[in-house]
Design a protein around this motif. Structure first.
Motif, PDB file in Angstrom:
ATOM      1  N   GLY A  43      28.204 -19.250  52.471  1.00  0.00           N
ATOM      2  CA  GLY A  43      27.430 -18.357  51.617  1.00  0.00           C
ATOM      3  C   GLY A  43      25.988 -18.779  51.451  1.00  0.00           C
ATOM      4  N   MET A  44      25.266 -18.020  50.637  1.00  0.00           N
ATOM      5  CA  MET A  44      23.856 -18.302  50.360  1.00  0.00           C
ATOM      6  C   MET A  44      23.710 -19.411  49.320  1.00  0.00           C
ATOM      7  SD  MET A  44      22.259 -14.434  50.132  1.00  0.00           S
ATOM      8  CE  MET A  44      20.725 -15.063  49.403  1.00  0.00           C
ATOM      9  N   PRO A  45      22.558 -20.095  49.278  1.00  0.00           N
ATOM     10  CA  PRO A  45      22.309 -21.049  48.196  1.00  0.00           C
ATOM     11  C   PRO A  45      22.337 -20.342  46.849  1.00  0.00           C
ATOM     12  CG  PRO A  45      20.660 -21.241  49.941  1.00  0.00           C
ATOM     13  CD  PRO A  45      21.450 -20.010  50.230  1.00  0.00           C
ATOM     14  N   LEU A  46      22.924 -20.967  45.838  1.00  0.00           N
ATOM     15  CA  LEU A  46      23.117 -20.313  44.550  1.00  0.00           C
ATOM     16  C   LEU A  46      21.803 -19.904  43.899  1.00  0.00           C
ATOM     17  CD1 LEU A  46      24.920 -19.355  42.270  1.00  0.00           C
ATOM     18  CD2 LEU A  46      24.900 -21.694  41.357  1.00  0.00           C
ATOM     19  N   ARG A  47      20.828 -20.793  43.879  1.00  0.00           N
ATOM     20  CA  ARG A  47      19.572 -20.474  43.193  1.00  0.00           C
ATOM     21  C   ARG A  47      18.888 -19.264  43.838  1.00  0.00           C
ATOM     22  NH1 ARG A  47      15.868 -25.461  41.616  1.00  0.00           N
ATOM     23  NH2 ARG A  47      17.899 -25.927  40.672  1.00  0.00           N
ATOM     24  N   GLU A  48      18.870 -19.222  45.150  1.00  0.00           N
ATOM     25  CA  GLU A  48      18.290 -18.086  45.867  1.00  0.00           C
ATOM     26  C   GLU A  48      19.075 -16.810  45.577  1.00  0.00           C
ATOM     27  OE1 GLU A  48      17.597 -16.530  50.475  1.00  0.00           O
ATOM     28  OE2 GLU A  48      18.251 -18.587  50.107  1.00  0.00           O
ATOM     29  N   LEU A  49      20.393 -16.928  45.559  1.00  0.00           N
ATOM     30  CA  LEU A  49      21.245 -15.770  45.319  1.00  0.00           C
ATOM     31  C   LEU A  49      21.037 -15.211  43.911  1.00  0.00           C
ATOM     32  CD1 LEU A  49      23.498 -13.802  45.988  1.00  0.00           C
ATOM     33  CD2 LEU A  49      25.157 -15.596  45.471  1.00  0.00           C
ATOM     34  N   LEU A  50      20.928 -16.088  42.925  1.00  0.00           N
ATOM     35  CA  LEU A  50      20.742 -15.615  41.550  1.00  0.00           C
ATOM     36  C   LEU A  50      19.422 -14.874  41.388  1.00  0.00           C
ATOM     37  CD1 LEU A  50      22.148 -18.595  39.450  1.00  0.00           C
ATOM     38  CD2 LEU A  50      23.218 -16.379  39.892  1.00  0.00           C
ATOM     39  N   ARG A  51      18.380 -15.349  42.038  1.00  0.00           N
ATOM     40  CA  ARG A  51      17.097 -14.629  41.992  1.00  0.00           C
ATOM     41  C   ARG A  51      17.237 -13.250  42.618  1.00  0.00           C
ATOM     42  NH1 ARG A  51      14.773 -19.717  43.593  1.00  0.00           N
ATOM     43  NH2 ARG A  51      14.650 -18.937  45.736  1.00  0.00           N
ATOM     44  N   ALA A  52      17.947 -13.188  43.744  1.00  0.00           N
ATOM     45  CA  ALA A  52      18.149 -11.907  44.417  1.00  0.00           C
ATOM     46  C   ALA A  52      18.960 -10.952  43.553  1.00  0.00           C
ATOM     47  CB  ALA A  52      18.848 -12.132  45.764  1.00  0.00           C
ATOM     48  N   MET A  53      20.014 -11.465  42.904  1.00  0.00           N
ATOM     49  CA  MET A  53      20.845 -10.613  42.057  1.00  0.00           C
ATOM     50  C   MET A  53      20.073 -10.119  40.831  1.00  0.00           C
ATOM     51  SD  MET A  53      23.880 -10.204  43.437  1.00  0.00           S
ATOM     52  CE  MET A  53      22.837  -9.988  44.900  1.00  0.00           C
ATOM     53  N   ASP A  54      19.198 -10.956  40.300  1.00  0.00           N
ATOM     54  CA  ASP A  54      18.393 -10.541  39.151  1.00  0.00           C
ATOM     55  C   ASP A  54      17.497  -9.367  39.538  1.00  0.00           C
ATOM     56  OD1 ASP A  54      17.481 -10.967  36.414  1.00  0.00           O
ATOM     57  OD2 ASP A  54      15.599 -11.624  37.305  1.00  0.00           O
ATOM     58  N   ASP A  55      16.844  -9.461  40.694  1.00  0.00           N
ATOM     59  CA  ASP A  55      15.995  -8.362  41.156  1.00  0.00           C
ATOM     60  C   ASP A  55      16.815  -7.104  41.401  1.00  0.00           C
ATOM     61  OD1 ASP A  55      13.755  -9.936  41.058  1.00  0.00           O
ATOM     62  OD2 ASP A  55      13.593 -10.252  43.219  1.00  0.00           O
ATOM     63  N   ALA A  56      17.956  -7.255  42.082  1.00  0.00           N
ATOM     64  CA  ALA A  56      18.802  -6.101  42.369  1.00  0.00           C
ATOM     65  C   ALA A  56      19.275  -5.434  41.086  1.00  0.00           C
ATOM     66  CB  ALA A  56      19.991  -6.523  43.225  1.00  0.00           C
ATOM     67  N   ALA A  57      19.681  -6.251  40.109  1.00  0.00           N
ATOM     68  CA  ALA A  57      20.177  -5.705  38.844  1.00  0.00           C
ATOM     69  C   ALA A  57      19.088  -4.937  38.110  1.00  0.00           C
ATOM     70  CB  ALA A  57      20.717  -6.832  37.974  1.00  0.00           C
TER      71      ALA A  57
END
Length: 283
Positions: free
Chosen positions: A133-147
């Motif tokens: 999977g993706m790195p967690l910190r990068e993924l959380l930033r991406a999910m925040d933008d998507a949300a």
């Protein structure tokens, strides 16, 4: 594919390369007026839905948010190559009313999708990641933008020709989340489903056009709700975090209809959040 590099399907936009295809049609990279790069999406319509869909999607062009891929222009094209632009009257051009039509949407060009980013991460190890999977910190930033983008669409504030309405995307997935300038933007909301949220009227039902692997039970049952995109984002999170879906993809419909999701690939605290976000009860 019925286009090729060098074609100019609408005036001023020349195709430069193929980007991909999905449930709604083909996407090509193109150079717009002044050489500005963009993506052109081509959606085939039947003779009954051409003008209706064109007018409906044209209204989405006015929606603007930092976390939504901008829609630059929209055209309706017939098989003879006649083109009607947004705002033109059908009787002012030679557009043939019979037969199939094609929607052409010019939109912002992303660097890559989160689906492509996940492919880059497979086989690599990250200190804060799960293998595959993706790195967690990068993924959380991406999910925040998507949300943020999804929340903006879901707000009952968009003028779609019948009063303030909420837009339910109905197809949130890694391929529809684009990396742009270090952030993430939601794309394909131009073909999303606009739901009337006037409490005095029944919510308008729409066809379940989403991708089965990310579709909650209410979307599969043709009854999308304001919470529908949240479920899809949760499945997206699981896949991007672990590199796999929480079920056998061949049984995606059954798994999403019955809530049979295997969330064991997540740490316990994340598992509880995703379990709530994928509840069979939208509320």
């Amino acid at each position: 594919m019925h286009y090729k590099i060098g074609d100019e399907p609408v005036p001023g936009y020349k195709i430069e390369g193929f980007l991909g295809e999905g449930a709604y049609g083909e996407v090509w990279r193109a150079g717009g007026p002044g050489g500005v790069p963009c993506a052109l999406k081509f959606i085939r319509l039947d003779s009954k839905t051409g003008l209706k869909e064109f007018r409906s999607i044209s209204l989405v062009k006015n929606i603007r948010s930092p976390n939504l891929v901008p829609v630059q222009a929209i055209w309706l094209r017939d098989p003879q190559g006649n083109v009607m632009a947004d705002g033109e009257r059908p009787d002012t051009i030679r557009l043939q009313m019979g037969g199939t039509k094609e929607l052409v949407i010019a939109m912002g060009l992303g660097e890559k999708s989160l689906a492509q980013r996940l492919d880059e991460c497979r086989g690599k190890k990250f200190p804060d990641g799960i293998p595959g999977g993706m790195p967690l910190r990068e993924l959380l930033r991406a999910m925040d933008d998507a949300a943020r983008g999804i929340d903006y669409l879901n707000e009952p504030m968009h003028d779609l020709g019948h009063g303030p309405a909420s837009i339910i995307h109905c197809d949130i997935k890694p391929a529809n989340l684009l990396i742009v300038g270090g952030g993430v933007q939601v794309c394909d909301y131009g073909v999303a489903k606009a739901l009337n949220v006037n409490p005095s009227e029944a919510m308008k039902k729409t066809l379940a056009a989403g991708t089965p692997a990310y579709a909650p039970a209410e979307l599969i049952n043709n009854d999308p709700r304001p919470q529908t995109d949240q479920y899809s984002l949760a499945i997206t999170y699981y896949e991007l975090r672990t590199g796999r879906l929480p079920f056998d993809e061949a049984r995606a419909l059954v798994s999403n209809l019955t809530g049979q999701l295997d969330l064991s690939g997540l740490p316990a605290d994340e598992r509880e959040v995703i379990r709530r976000a994928t509840s069979l009860q939208p509320d």
